[in-house]
Motif scaffolding. Structure first.
Motif, PDB file in Angstrom:
ATOM      1  N   THR A  67      40.818  24.302  55.232  1.00  0.00           N
ATOM      2  CA  THR A  67      41.187  23.325  54.208  1.00  0.00           C
ATOM      3  C   THR A  67      42.071  22.196  54.747  1.00  0.00           C
ATOM      4  O   THR A  67      42.063  21.094  54.188  1.00  0.00           O
ATOM      5  CB  THR A  67      41.957  24.014  53.061  1.00  0.00           C
ATOM      6  OG1 THR A  67      43.024  24.782  53.629  1.00  0.00           O
ATOM      7  CG2 THR A  67      41.042  24.922  52.260  1.00  0.00           C
TER       8      THR A  67
ATOM      9  N   PRO B  61      37.301  17.871  42.278  1.00  0.00           N
ATOM     10  CA  PRO B  61      37.341  17.280  43.618  1.00  0.00           C
ATOM     11  C   PRO B  61      36.161  16.348  43.866  1.00  0.00           C
ATOM     12  O   PRO B  61      35.113  16.463  43.208  1.00  0.00           O
ATOM     13  CB  PRO B  61      37.267  18.506  44.537  1.00  0.00           C
ATOM     14  CG  PRO B  61      36.548  19.540  43.723  1.00  0.00           C
ATOM     15  CD  PRO B  61      36.987  19.316  42.311  1.00  0.00           C
TER      16      PRO B  61
ATOM     17  N   TYR C 299      33.639  17.246  49.082  1.00  0.00           N
ATOM     18  CA  TYR C 299      34.522  18.393  49.281  1.00  0.00           C
ATOM     19  C   TYR C 299      34.110  19.558  48.381  1.00  0.00           C
ATOM     20  O   TYR C 299      34.228  20.727  48.761  1.00  0.00           O
ATOM     21  CB  TYR C 299      35.974  17.990  49.026  1.00  0.00           C
ATOM     22  CG  TYR C 299      36.479  16.990  50.034  1.00  0.00           C
ATOM     23  CD1 TYR C 299      36.994  17.407  51.259  1.00  0.00           C
ATOM     24  CD2 TYR C 299      36.407  15.622  49.782  1.00  0.00           C
ATOM     25  CE1 TYR C 299      37.439  16.491  52.196  1.00  0.00           C
ATOM     26  CE2 TYR C 299      36.845  14.700  50.705  1.00  0.00           C
ATOM     27  CZ  TYR C 299      37.351  15.136  51.918  1.00  0.00           C
ATOM     28  OH  TYR C 299      37.781  14.229  52.855  1.00  0.00           O
ATOM     29  N   ARG C 300      33.639  19.235  47.210  1.00  0.00           N
ATOM     30  CA  ARG C 300      33.184  20.295  46.311  1.00  0.00           C
ATOM     31  C   ARG C 300      31.995  21.043  46.913  1.00  0.00           C
ATOM     32  O   ARG C 300      31.926  22.272  46.852  1.00  0.00           O
ATOM     33  CB  ARG C 300      32.805  19.701  44.954  1.00  0.00           C
ATOM     34  CG  ARG C 300      32.474  20.763  43.905  1.00  0.00           C
ATOM     35  CD  ARG C 300      32.288  20.155  42.533  1.00  0.00           C
ATOM     36  NE  ARG C 300      31.018  19.460  42.405  1.00  0.00           N
ATOM     37  CZ  ARG C 300      30.882  18.190  42.092  1.00  0.00           C
ATOM     38  NH1 ARG C 300      31.958  17.427  41.920  1.00  0.00           N
ATOM     39  NH2 ARG C 300      29.700  17.637  41.970  1.00  0.00           N
TER      40      ARG C 300
ATOM     41  N   GLU D 136      31.352  21.433  50.003  1.00  0.00           N
ATOM     42  CA  GLU D 136      31.755  22.215  51.167  1.00  0.00           C
ATOM     43  C   GLU D 136      32.506  23.482  50.774  1.00  0.00           C
ATOM     44  O   GLU D 136      32.261  24.557  51.358  1.00  0.00           O
ATOM     45  CB  GLU D 136      32.654  21.372  52.076  1.00  0.00           C
ATOM     46  CG  GLU D 136      33.126  22.124  53.315  1.00  0.00           C
ATOM     47  CD  GLU D 136      33.978  21.284  54.249  1.00  0.00           C
ATOM     48  OE1 GLU D 136      34.467  21.833  55.250  1.00  0.00           O
ATOM     49  OE2 GLU D 136      34.152  20.078  53.964  1.00  0.00           O
ATOM     50  N   PHE D 137      33.366  23.394  49.778  1.00  0.00           N
ATOM     51  CA  PHE D 137      34.230  24.521  49.457  1.00  0.00           C
ATOM     52  C   PHE D 137      33.843  25.256  48.180  1.00  0.00           C
ATOM     53  O   PHE D 137      34.269  26.397  47.976  1.00  0.00           O
ATOM     54  CB  PHE D 137      35.690  24.052  49.347  1.00  0.00           C
ATOM     55  CG  PHE D 137      36.280  23.622  50.653  1.00  0.00           C
ATOM     56  CD1 PHE D 137      36.827  24.549  51.524  1.00  0.00           C
ATOM     57  CD2 PHE D 137      36.254  22.284  51.037  1.00  0.00           C
ATOM     58  CE1 PHE D 137      37.359  24.159  52.743  1.00  0.00           C
ATOM     59  CE2 PHE D 137      36.787  21.883  52.257  1.00  0.00           C
ATOM     60  CZ  PHE D 137      37.330  22.818  53.113  1.00  0.00           C
TER      61      PHE D 137
ATOM     62  N   ASP E 281      40.526  24.748  46.630  1.00  0.00           N
ATOM     63  CA  ASP E 281      40.476  24.491  48.070  1.00  0.00           C
ATOM     64  C   ASP E 281      39.917  23.106  48.366  1.00  0.00           C
ATOM     65  O   ASP E 281      40.388  22.402  49.275  1.00  0.00           O
ATOM     66  CB  ASP E 281      39.608  25.549  48.761  1.00  0.00           C
ATOM     67  CG  ASP E 281      40.303  26.896  48.882  1.00  0.00           C
ATOM     68  OD1 ASP E 281      41.514  26.970  48.626  1.00  0.00           O
ATOM     69  OD2 ASP E 281      39.619  27.877  49.238  1.00  0.00           O
ATOM     70  N   ALA E 282      38.904  22.705  47.617  1.00  0.00           N
ATOM     71  CA  ALA E 282      38.295  21.391  47.830  1.00  0.00           C
ATOM     72  C   ALA E 282      39.290  20.274  47.559  1.00  0.00           C
ATOM     73  O   ALA E 282      39.341  19.265  48.286  1.00  0.00           O
ATOM     74  CB  ALA E 282      37.058  21.238  46.937  1.00  0.00           C
ATOM     75  N   GLU E 283      40.102  20.436  46.513  1.00  0.00           N
ATOM     76  CA  GLU E 283      41.119  19.429  46.208  1.00  0.00           C
ATOM     77  C   GLU E 283      42.141  19.338  47.342  1.00  0.00           C
ATOM     78  O   GLU E 283      42.551  18.239  47.746  1.00  0.00           O
ATOM     79  CB  GLU E 283      41.833  19.788  44.899  1.00  0.00           C
ATOM     80  CG  GLU E 283      40.956  19.752  43.654  1.00  0.00           C
ATOM     81  CD  GLU E 283      40.740  18.352  43.114  1.00  0.00           C
ATOM     82  OE1 GLU E 283      40.791  17.380  43.900  1.00  0.00           O
ATOM     83  OE2 GLU E 283      40.526  18.223  41.893  1.00  0.00           O
TER      84      GLU E 283
ATOM     85  N   ALA F  80      41.653  20.107  50.487  1.00  0.00           N
ATOM     86  CA  ALA F  80      40.998  19.510  51.655  1.00  0.00           C
ATOM     87  C   ALA F  80      40.942  17.993  51.546  1.00  0.00           C
ATOM     88  O   ALA F  80      41.117  17.274  52.540  1.00  0.00           O
ATOM     89  CB  ALA F  80      39.596  20.093  51.814  1.00  0.00           C
ATOM     90  N   HIS F  81      40.696  17.491  50.347  1.00  0.00           N
ATOM     91  CA  HIS F  81      40.669  16.041  50.154  1.00  0.00           C
ATOM     92  C   HIS F  81      42.051  15.437  50.382  1.00  0.00           C
ATOM     93  O   HIS F  81      42.202  14.409  51.062  1.00  0.00           O
ATOM     94  CB  HIS F  81      40.180  15.710  48.742  1.00  0.00           C
ATOM     95  CG  HIS F  81      40.198  14.252  48.438  1.00  0.00           C
ATOM     96  ND1 HIS F  81      40.824  13.724  47.332  1.00  0.00           N
ATOM     97  CD2 HIS F  81      39.694  13.188  49.119  1.00  0.00           C
ATOM     98  CE1 HIS F  81      40.695  12.411  47.341  1.00  0.00           C
ATOM     99  NE2 HIS F  81      40.020  12.054  48.398  1.00  0.00           N
TER     100      HIS F  81
ATOM    101  N   ALA G 167      42.806  15.274  54.130  1.00  0.00           N
ATOM    102  CA  ALA G 167      42.122  14.186  54.828  1.00  0.00           C
ATOM    103  C   ALA G 167      42.820  12.853  54.591  1.00  0.00           C
ATOM    104  O   ALA G 167      42.986  12.040  55.515  1.00  0.00           O
ATOM    105  CB  ALA G 167      40.664  14.116  54.371  1.00  0.00           C
TER     106      ALA G 167
END
Length: 546
Positions: free
Chosen positions: A31, A211, A215-216, A218-219, A255-257, A259-260, A263
């Motif tokens: 993440t 998200p 990203y959504r 991916e996670f 997790d997607a949130e 990860a964004h 980045a």
């Protein structure tokens, strides 16, 4: 690290981010590659404790160096009043200061942006240009009147509802890229000979989770955010159940949130490196609080002081700190002193304020950069927490010495060990939401529901003790039971007993224990119905009312 002079501070709050969802803390899902890179040159703190489990009082503590019961910013009175903030001190000392956020609490009407020369809230309902004008003054006037303060709480409640609505569906575009872009522009335009202080709050990981699609996928592949529970009060009230599959989907969106955010934060870090400002910039990254995803049968970050909420991530880059991991106890309010120390700024000489508005003085025993850190015997004017750790009593306003507790005995080991202290006043807004969801489902909440409780805790690296006024107290051996699955009575465990005694000392210093239930009117009148038409028209313009 070299000893490059630090001219700047970048302070980043990852709102609502759990420590165990970040790679520097052992998460293996990828993440946070940018934070992992950052951790290679920063100190990673394992035992950082937030002073409360939600945004407003935590940020007020970060900006003042005071505990929530001292600065008073909470849901009953959602304003930081009569306090000289960290930003005020640094601005007076010649630093350029800015605050950018999309959190509805970090705005002029709460006072949290006081002292920042530049500020912008990317919160859609109450834009910064509105809140810096007449409405901000109106909010302050409201807070000065008992009746109007009830109206203020109602309006904040409505704002939270509007924010939740706008953060979902088509309105769910993240404001984080804009926060990052605005921060870069501020730094680029800074021309102070002293340097700059930039504070940002990134809101993506706060409910509801929507998200960006990349990203959504991916996670949380195949998960539609509209198909999962995005309202914690529905679950906490008992109106909605969540099975294991749905929890997995919710955690994937979370997790997607993260990860964004990671980045976007990496984009800012890279830009600082490319522009040659990285080495002279102290960087602090933390969360204000965490989140529960079904642990202890709770969702969100209300009604509890479990470690998923208060043991938060904290990473700091500064020449005085090794690129290492530390397991000693840290309190988030120590960041106030750490920033002052990094910029070698003394509030006493930077700004003069009368009476109760005096800024908290720089205390080396609370600076992460100091060799005296947490050596509280060296504190010139010990605060509530320092006195509780040292084992001293508090002197009341009438001059009488107040013992930690009349019905608890102190043992010889009082004052040994280090403790962090956490306070959670009754959550007016969350409670109102919870009661609404329960009522809609035909559920009667019992008087001893945890949502009605005020909570305080003392936490060491080994133990925690939580006192409540409506539910049973809870003690845990964190060294043996980090999941806090089995509550222990102080009579059965010496380490838990020591934590309870530390909490009793803190309570004495703070004016008394929260051990008597507060009166709660579950059927509060709708104060908004009595608001004048001019107020209602203004709220319609802002989107609060239809």
């Amino acid at each position: 690290m070299d000893e490059t002079q630090q001219s700047n501070v970048l302070f980043v709050v990852l709102d609502t981010v759990r420590k165990d969802r970040l790679e520097p803390y052992g998460y293996d899902r990828g993440t946070t590659p940018e934070l992992s890179r950052f951790a290679e040159e920063a100190t990673v703190f394992e035992s950082a404790v937030a002073p409360a489990p939600w945004t407003l009082p935590v940020h007020a503590s970060l900006f003042t160096g005071r505990y929530p019961s001292q600065h008073g910013a909470d849901q009953g009175s959602p304003y930081l009043d009569d306090e000289t903030t960290l930003a005020s001190v640094l601005s007076a000392a010649g630093y350029d200061t800015a605050c950018y956020s999309s959190n509805a609490w970090i705005t002029p009407y709460t006072g949290l942006t006081d002292g920042f020369e530049e500020q912008d809230s990317f919160f859609e309902v109450l834009p910064g240009d509105v809140l810096s004008g007449p409405l901000a003054s109106a909010w302050q006037a409201v807070n000065d009147n008992d009746y109007l303060r009830e109206l203020a709480s109602k309006l904040v409640h409505l704002g939270a509802m509007a924010h939740s609505k706008l953060a979902s569906g088509e309105g769910a575009d993240s404001k984080t890229p804009s926060v990052i872009d605005r921060t870069k522009s501020f730094i680029d335009d800074s021309d102070s000979d002293e340097g700059w202080f930039a504070f940002i709050n990134l809101m993506d990981a706060h409910l509801p989770y929507y998200p960006p699609e990349a990203y959504r996928e991916e996670f949380a592949p195949g998960v539609n955010p509209d198909d999962v529970c995005q309202n914690s009060k529905e679950y906490n009230s008992g109106a909605r159940d969540i099975d294991d599959e749905e929890w997995e989907a919710i955690r994937g969106l979370y997790d997607a949130e993260i990860a964004h955010m990671d980045a976007e934060l990496g984009r800012l870090f890279d830009w600082l490196r490319e522009t040659g400002q990285w080495e002279e910039t102290t960087v602090v990254v933390c969360a204000d609080h965490g989140e529960l995803h079904g642990e202890h049968d709770l969702y969100g970050h209300e009604f509890a002081l479990y470690d998923q909420l208060i043991n938060v991530p904290l990473l700091v880059k500064h020449p005085a700190l090794e690129a290492d991991r530390r397991e000693d106890l840290v309190e988030l309010l120590d960041c106030y002193h750490t920033v002052l120390d990094a910029l070698e700024t003394d509030p006493a000489t930077a700004v003069e304020t009368p009476g109760d508005g005096d800024a908290v003085a720089l205390d080396p025993t609370r600076s992460l950069l100091s060799s005296e850190y947490r050596d509280f015997e060296g504190a010139e004017t010990p605060d509530l927490g320092q006195r509780a750790v040292l084992g001293s009593s508090e002197v009341s306003d009438d001059g009488e010495e107040r013992s930690p507790s009349s019905d608890r005995t102190q043992s010889d080991d009082d004052g040994e060990g280090d403790y962090a202290f956490v306070e959670y006043a009754q959550p007016v807004i969350e409670l109102h939401h919870l009661e609404e969801k329960a009522s809609e489902a035909g559920i009667d909440l019992p008087d001893d529901h945890r949502a009605y409780s005020r909570l305080r805790a003392a936490r060491s690296t080994d133990a925690k003790y939580v006192r409540a006024d409506r539910i049973p107290d809870e003690g845990y051996r964190l060294d043996e039971d980090p999941a806090e699955s089995t509550a222990l009575d102080p009579a059965d465990d010496d380490v838990v007993a020591a934590a309870e005694r530390a909490l009793a000392r803190f309570e004495a210093a703070a004016g008394g224990a929260w051990d008597d239930p507060t009166e709660t009117d579950a059927d509060q009148a709708d104060a908004l119905a009595e608001a004048d038409e001019e107020t209602r028209d203004r709220l319609r313009e802002l989107g609060y009312l239809e």
